[in-house]
Design an enzyme around this catalytic site. Structure first.
Site, PDB file in Angstrom:
ATOM      1  N   TYR A   1       0.817  -1.214   0.000  1.00 56.56           N
ATOM      2  CA  TYR A   1       0.000   0.000   0.000  1.00 56.56           C
ATOM      3  C   TYR A   1       0.855   1.271   0.000  1.00 56.56           C
ATOM      4  CZ  TYR A   1      -3.383   3.590   0.972  1.00 56.56           C
ATOM      5  OH  TYR A   1      -4.124   4.745   0.886  1.00 56.56           O
TER       6      TYR A   1
ATOM      7  N   LYS B   1       1.322   3.660  -3.455  1.00 52.58           N
ATOM      8  CA  LYS B   1       0.839   5.041  -3.395  1.00 52.58           C
ATOM      9  C   LYS B   1       1.990   6.030  -3.598  1.00 52.58           C
ATOM     10  CE  LYS B   1      -2.934   6.184  -2.459  1.00 52.58           C
ATOM     11  NZ  LYS B   1      -4.120   6.455  -3.319  1.00 52.58           N
TER      12      LYS B   1
END
Length: 377
Positions: A159, A163
């Site tokens: 994650y 990102k």
């Protein structure tokens, strides 16, 4: 140069927790918005009905599909003035949905950028995350951090890593000359942990507590982070869009990232959950009995076992070092730059946000009570 008179906007992840708030606020606040396109895998009929009733002068176009569908993306971007890209997959696990997150969060963003460049879309706003900045260590506190410190996550968990790379891709294309002769401007918003009515993460914590005599698991003593109410995050997106639509402001804002929080008091995640739910009889659990350093090293060993097993078996550890660091550090940031550049000020106070979220938690408690009645002998 003042705002463009008539304009249109594409919102990805439009049916999500944050995306639907952005859509509502755009429909309510932007009088010159001719069309808004909603791109998501699933958009409920109730939500679509609500959107269509909010503002009859704005055309609401539904584009149901996948962020990895290149043909759909190119179609969605044709004739569009601005894109707000909120679509994302979030997971705090080590292996869980790793490939999906890299595909959706990174490749999906790259494909959308390509579609925007091809269609000469001049404005692109990316919904990033505080996790692209850190925290990197529970031993090194960051208090009242700001954009000038250039904090950057060192984690390779899917994650924060996906990102971070996606945000870099978005900011890198700022200033690109498009075929239409217009300069493309981009910016990124980094919200803190977002809470509010409908949060699946908050709902998960409340459900766990309901199954444990309404006891909320406590974080490490002294840990502290920012949290932000979802409506305030949506408002920051509207203001960023207004700023990028102004060609003079766009020269300053383009290529920048902004931390987005509000006046919710910095506190641990467990303290936040308690503050939001105590009206309904929830309580904080006892302090962590195991020394946190020992807990961290246990997570590290479990990760090593997981990596060694990876070629033959995917083992998802119950703990991982990134999640422990994220939820048990001192890591607070300031929204002063967003205030200065975007004119951002929270629309909802801490008291209002707490009341609204607490009322929603009350409905979860009532639903749980009804569920237990159906299970009673």
């Amino acid at each position: 140069m003042p705002f463009m008179d008539k304009w249109s906007c594409l919102v990805t992840g439009a049916g999500g927790f944050l995306g639907q708030r952005i859509v509502r606020q755009l429909l309510e606040e932007e009088k010159q918005l001719e069309e808004i396109r909603l791109l998501d895998k699933v958009l409920s009929p109730q939500l679509l009905l609500e959107f269509s009733e909010l503002k009859h002068k704005t055309k609401v176009t539904v584009m149901q599909g996948d962020i990895l569908d290149e043909q759909l993306l190119h179609k969605a971007c044709q004739g569009i003035t601005a894109v707000i890209h909120t679509a994302s997959v979030i997971d705090t696990g080590l292996w869980r949905r790793k490939e999906v997150m890299m595909e959706v969060n990174l490749k999906g963003t790259q494909l959308l950028l390509e579609a925007c460049i091809s269609a000469s879309v001049p404005i692109f706003i990316y919904t990033s995350s505080v996790e692209v900045a850190g925290p990197n260590s529970y031993r090194k506190p960051v208090q009242n951090g700001h954009e000038g410190e250039l904090l950057e996550s060192k984690w390779r968990n899917a994650y924060p890593y996906s990102k971070k790379l996606a945000e870099k891709a978005v900011l890198a294309v700022d200033g690109q000359l498009l075929r239409s002769g217009i300069i493309m401007h981009t910016c990124s918003l980094r919200p803190m942990y977002i809470y509010g009515e409908g949060s699946i993460f908050l709902q998960s914590e409340i459900t766990k507590a309901l199954n444990n005599d309404k006891t909320i698991k406590r974080n490490k003593e002294g840990s502290m982070a920012n949290q932000v109410y979802v409506e305030n995050v949506a408002w920051a997106h509207v203001l960023a869009l207004r700023s990028l639509r102004d060609s003079e402001k766009a020269q300053t804002i383009g290529g920048q990232f902004y931390y987005i929080c509000d006046d919710t008091p910095p506190q641990s995640y467990s303290d936040l959950n308690y503050e939001l739910s105590k009206e309904w009889g929830f309580k904080l659990g006892s302090k962590i009995g195991i020394p946190f350093t020992l807990l961290y090293w246990a997570a590290f060993l479990l990760e090593m076992i997981s990596f060694m097993l990876y070629p033959i078996f995917i083992y998802e550890p119950p703990l991982n070092c990134h999640l422990l660091t994220l939820t048990n550090s001192v890591f607070t940031l300031s929204y002063k730059k967003a205030k200065k550049d975007l004119g951002y000020m929270p629309r909802f106070s801490w008291l209002e946000a707490k009341q609204k979220t607490s009322q929603w938690i009350g409905t979860l408690v009532a639903q749980n009570r009804e569920y237990l009645k159906t299970k009673a002998p």
